[in-house]
Design a protein around this motif. Structure first.
Motif, PDB file in Angstrom:
ATOM      1  N   GLY A 150       0.805  -1.215   0.000  1.00 31.78           N
ATOM      2  CA  GLY A 150       0.000   0.000   0.000  1.00 31.78           C
ATOM      3  C   GLY A 150       0.839   1.266   0.000  1.00 31.78           C
ATOM      4  O   GLY A 150       0.388   2.316  -0.482  1.00 31.78           O
ATOM      5  N   LEU A 151       2.061   1.183   0.515  1.00 30.64           N
ATOM      6  CA  LEU A 151       2.940   2.351   0.566  1.00 30.64           C
ATOM      7  C   LEU A 151       3.922   2.398  -0.602  1.00 30.64           C
ATOM      8  O   LEU A 151       4.404   3.465  -0.964  1.00 30.64           O
ATOM      9  CB  LEU A 151       3.735   2.354   1.877  1.00 30.64           C
ATOM     10  N   ALA A 152       4.213   1.227  -1.179  1.00 30.07           N
ATOM     11  CA  ALA A 152       5.197   1.171  -2.261  1.00 30.07           C
ATOM     12  C   ALA A 152       4.672   1.886  -3.498  1.00 30.07           C
ATOM     13  O   ALA A 152       3.503   1.736  -3.868  1.00 30.07           O
ATOM     14  CB  ALA A 152       5.537  -0.278  -2.585  1.00 30.07           C
ATOM     15  N   PRO A 153       5.514   2.661  -4.174  1.00 32.42           N
ATOM     16  CA  PRO A 153       5.086   3.351  -5.392  1.00 32.42           C
ATOM     17  C   PRO A 153       5.050   2.397  -6.582  1.00 32.42           C
ATOM     18  O   PRO A 153       5.651   1.319  -6.556  1.00 32.42           O
ATOM     19  CB  PRO A 153       6.165   4.418  -5.578  1.00 32.42           C
ATOM     20  N   GLU A 154       4.333   2.791  -7.634  1.00 34.82           N
ATOM     21  CA  GLU A 154       4.352   2.008  -8.861  1.00 34.82           C
ATOM     22  C   GLU A 154       5.750   2.021  -9.467  1.00 34.82           C
ATOM     23  O   GLU A 154       6.241   1.013  -9.958  1.00 34.82           O
ATOM     24  CB  GLU A 154       3.338   2.568  -9.865  1.00 34.82           C
ATOM     25  N   LYS A 155       6.400   3.179  -9.428  1.00 33.59           N
ATOM     26  CA  LYS A 155       7.774   3.334  -9.890  1.00 33.59           C
ATOM     27  C   LYS A 155       8.521   4.237  -8.918  1.00 33.59           C
ATOM     28  O   LYS A 155       7.919   5.127  -8.316  1.00 33.59           O
ATOM     29  CB  LYS A 155       7.830   3.934 -11.295  1.00 33.59           C
ATOM     30  N   LEU A 156       9.821   4.009  -8.785  1.00 33.94           N
ATOM     31  CA  LEU A 156      10.627   4.884  -7.944  1.00 33.94           C
ATOM     32  C   LEU A 156      10.851   6.216  -8.650  1.00 33.94           C
ATOM     33  O   LEU A 156      10.885   6.270  -9.883  1.00 33.94           O
ATOM     34  CB  LEU A 156      11.982   4.239  -7.640  1.00 33.94           C
ATOM     35  N   PRO A 157      10.981   7.291  -7.891  1.00 33.82           N
ATOM     36  CA  PRO A 157      11.242   8.588  -8.514  1.00 33.82           C
ATOM     37  C   PRO A 157      12.592   8.591  -9.228  1.00 33.82           C
ATOM     38  O   PRO A 157      13.505   7.834  -8.879  1.00 33.82           O
ATOM     39  CB  PRO A 157      11.238   9.556  -7.331  1.00 33.82           C
ATOM     40  N   ILE A 158      12.717   9.446 -10.207  1.00 30.04           N
ATOM     41  CA  ILE A 158      13.960   9.569 -10.949  1.00 30.04           C
ATOM     42  C   ILE A 158      14.978  10.302 -10.098  1.00 30.04           C
ATOM     43  O   ILE A 158      14.674  11.322  -9.480  1.00 30.04           O
ATOM     44  CB  ILE A 158      13.734  10.327 -12.276  1.00 30.04           C
ATOM     45  N   GLY A 159      16.182   9.759 -10.036  1.00 29.72           N
ATOM     46  CA  GLY A 159      17.249  10.409  -9.287  1.00 29.72           C
ATOM     47  C   GLY A 159      17.971  11.403 -10.175  1.00 29.72           C
ATOM     48  O   GLY A 159      17.366  12.308 -10.739  1.00 29.72           O
ATOM     49  N   GLU A 160      19.257  11.195 -10.352  1.00 28.99           N
ATOM     50  CA  GLU A 160      20.036  12.121 -11.167  1.00 28.99           C
ATOM     51  C   GLU A 160      19.701  11.957 -12.642  1.00 28.99           C
ATOM     52  O   GLU A 160      19.533  10.845 -13.141  1.00 28.99           O
ATOM     53  CB  GLU A 160      21.528  11.872 -10.941  1.00 28.99           C
ATOM     54  N   ARG A 161      19.596  13.057 -13.344  1.00 26.36           N
ATOM     55  CA  ARG A 161      19.361  13.029 -14.781  1.00 26.36           C
ATOM     56  C   ARG A 161      20.626  12.580 -15.507  1.00 26.36           C
ATOM     57  O   ARG A 161      21.713  12.548 -14.948  1.00 26.36           O
ATOM     58  CB  ARG A 161      18.949  14.421 -15.269  1.00 26.36           C
ATOM     59  N   LYS A 162      20.472  12.262 -16.776  1.00 30.02           N
ATOM     60  CA  LYS A 162      21.616  11.837 -17.586  1.00 30.02           C
ATOM     61  C   LYS A 162      22.679  12.931 -17.585  1.00 30.02           C
ATOM     62  O   LYS A 162      22.388  14.117 -17.735  1.00 30.02           O
ATOM     63  CB  LYS A 162      21.168  11.537 -19.011  1.00 30.02           C
TER      64      LYS A 162
END
Length: 508
Positions: free
Chosen positions: A127-139
């Protein structure tokens, strides 16, 4: 007011009846209380006995559902998990027996709470886990001309580099898993001078006087509890002498003296799989005898250094594989140590490396740390992977000062590479795919801002090893990177850079 007039027998019956009712109520309250435990409460109770409390938001729903939760259930005694999800518990021969009989993580064979509660705990996490993790550092778009890349030729087609190191000016060595385990010696022009068979999976080497001390992981590069790792001594005439054997997947050895007698002693990080340890080895009666310092799996690296200024060398050690933490083992003399767990990390971090160094130049050792191990399941980009610096409060307690994101970070080196008077970072990453950054230079621009840059023609390689040294004797620090191509068919052979020397061009 009506007063009961009871004889002794009736009074005894009444007392027994009341006690029975009270006992029944208490039992009902207990059952109700257990049933009413929330998913969070269940997680707090059952997920902290072996490691730091996991953070549900640190993994996506799919990874939790298909990989991590089945493995958690298996270790909690719910052994009816799908084979595809619990491949991590597979081992062979002696390794399988040892892990099942001796591992802290596999000690629970039957669950101590109900299936209903286990489902409630899983529902809470999902219930707390996201569908996807947020993006960290950009390319990273910026390039640096600070390093000139020179490919080092190997005598075989695919790279399986397990160790690289500068020995002296104009002398570079590398270890490779090919041909049963070899060590190669290169000259100042990066030409191969000789190679010797020394034993499988050489992962660490140190030269002292005219002898090389080698750490061999054992027959399997993959995780195992088979005790077939060893320490050997090697000389450049090709002679190899095994001095310690039956080690559980050793990955690093620190050399120093803990007893004060001046003799070389060894602290070995035995990573293992579900077992492992940090062990201390001292020469006695002509052979090395070992003693357990910390009996846990996941020992990655250690340093021998006096942390409290009492004149006795202490041990600082990094552990992964479950209870990820950094320990200081304070030397009490006579072979005794007081152990302080000074840093602890979530089990999703994937600790890979640490180094003691003085970041803020206050005379006290701080900690350089990388997290990026991503091989326990299908790799995902984790925004909390990267380089961290923890400052020493001058009492050997540490607080995070700096975080530089890097997916799959495997190692970092802090040096003044550009000779401008401050520390920069060079870092390698092993676990992204081939179109991601594998080597990153972080230029120090002041105020804890380190600009990320990449070097042209360096990123086609699965960099597992790195070392720094003034190889060409011009006054600045150079680098060498070694690639272990785990995915043998992932890219064409022509595009792989197995071993690369990065010549620092600051001083020409």
């Amino acid at each position: 007011m009506r007063i009961l007039n009871l004889n002794h027998r009736d009074l005894l019956f009444l007392i027994l009846y009341v006690l029975l009712v009270l006992s029944s109520c208490a039992e009902q309250v207990k059952k109700t209380g257990e049933t009413a435990l929330t998913g969070k409460q269940l997680m707090d109770i059952h997920c902290t006995s072996c490691h730091l409390l996991p953070i549900p938001e640190n993994l996506d729903k799919t990874t939790w559902r298909l990989n991590v939760l089945p493995r958690m259930g298996y270790m909690m005694g719910f052994r009816n998990q799908p084979d595809s999800a619990i491949v991590a518990f597979n081992d062979e021969g002696e390794g399988k027996r040892i892990s099942e009989e001796s591992s802290l993580y596999l000690a629970t064979k039957t669950p101590n709470f109900s299936e209903e509660e286990w489902q409630r705990l899983q529902d809470y996490i999902l219930g707390l886990a996201p569908e996807k993790l947020p993006i960290g550092e950009r390319k990273i778009e910026a390039f640096t001309n600070l390093f000139e890349a020179k490919k080092v030729e190997l005598p075989f087609p695919r790279p399986s580099t397990t160790f690289t190191g500068f020995i002296s000016h104009g002398h570079l060595i590398s270890g490779d898993a090919n041909q049963g385990g070899i060590i190669m010696h290169y000259d100042a022009n990066l030409k191969l001078q000789k190679q010797d068979s020394v034993g499988i999976n050489l992962v660490h080497a140190k030269k002292q006087d005219d002898i090389y001390w080698h750490t061999h992981m054992g027959t399997s590069f993959a995780a195992t509890d088979n005790p077939n790792g060893f320490i050997s001594q090697y000389s450049e005439n090709g002679m190899v002498n095994k001095i310690i054997d039956n080690l559980t997947r050793p990955v690093h050895t620190a050399y120093g003296n803990l007893t004060g007698d001046g003799e070389t002693e060894l602290v070995v990080s035995e990573f293992g799989k579900w077992t492992g340890r940090l062990s201390w080895w001292k020469m006695k009666n002509g052979k090395y005898e070992g003693k357990n310092l910390i009996n846990l799996p996941g020992a990655i690296r250690s340093e021998i250094v006096d942390m409290n200024g009492d004149g006795l060398n202490d041990v600082v050690a990094l552990f992964g594989q479950g209870d990820e933490a950094i320990y200081i083992l304070y030397n009490q003399g006579k072979g005794e140590f007081e152990i302080d767990k000074v840093l602890r990390f979530p089990p999703t971090y994937g600790s890979t490396y640490f180094k003691m160094f003085d970041y803020n130049q206050d005379g006290y050792l701080d900690i350089l740390y990388t997290a990026g191990d991503n091989g326990d399941y299908t790799p995902i980009a984790k925004p909390y992977h990267g380089i961290r610096v923890f400052l020493n409060d001058q009492q050997n307690q540490f607080k995070e000062e700096l975080f530089l994101p890097l997916y799959g970070a495997f190692r970092a080196i802090a040096e003044d590479f550009d000779q401008d008077g401050d520390l920069d970072f060079a870092a390698i990453s092993y676990f992204p795919k081939y179109n991601k950054e594998f080597f990153v230079f972080r230029e120090n621009l002041g105020n804890n801002w380190f600009m990320p840059k990449i070097v042209k023609d360096v990123n086609i390689g699965r960099w597992m090893t790195m070392d720094s040294f003034d190889f060409d004797q011009d006054g600045d620090k150079d680098l060498v990177l070694g690639s272990y191509d785990w995915e043998q068919n992932s890219v064409s052979n022509e595009n792989i850079v197995p071993l690369v020397y990065l010549r620092n061009t600051t001083i020409d």
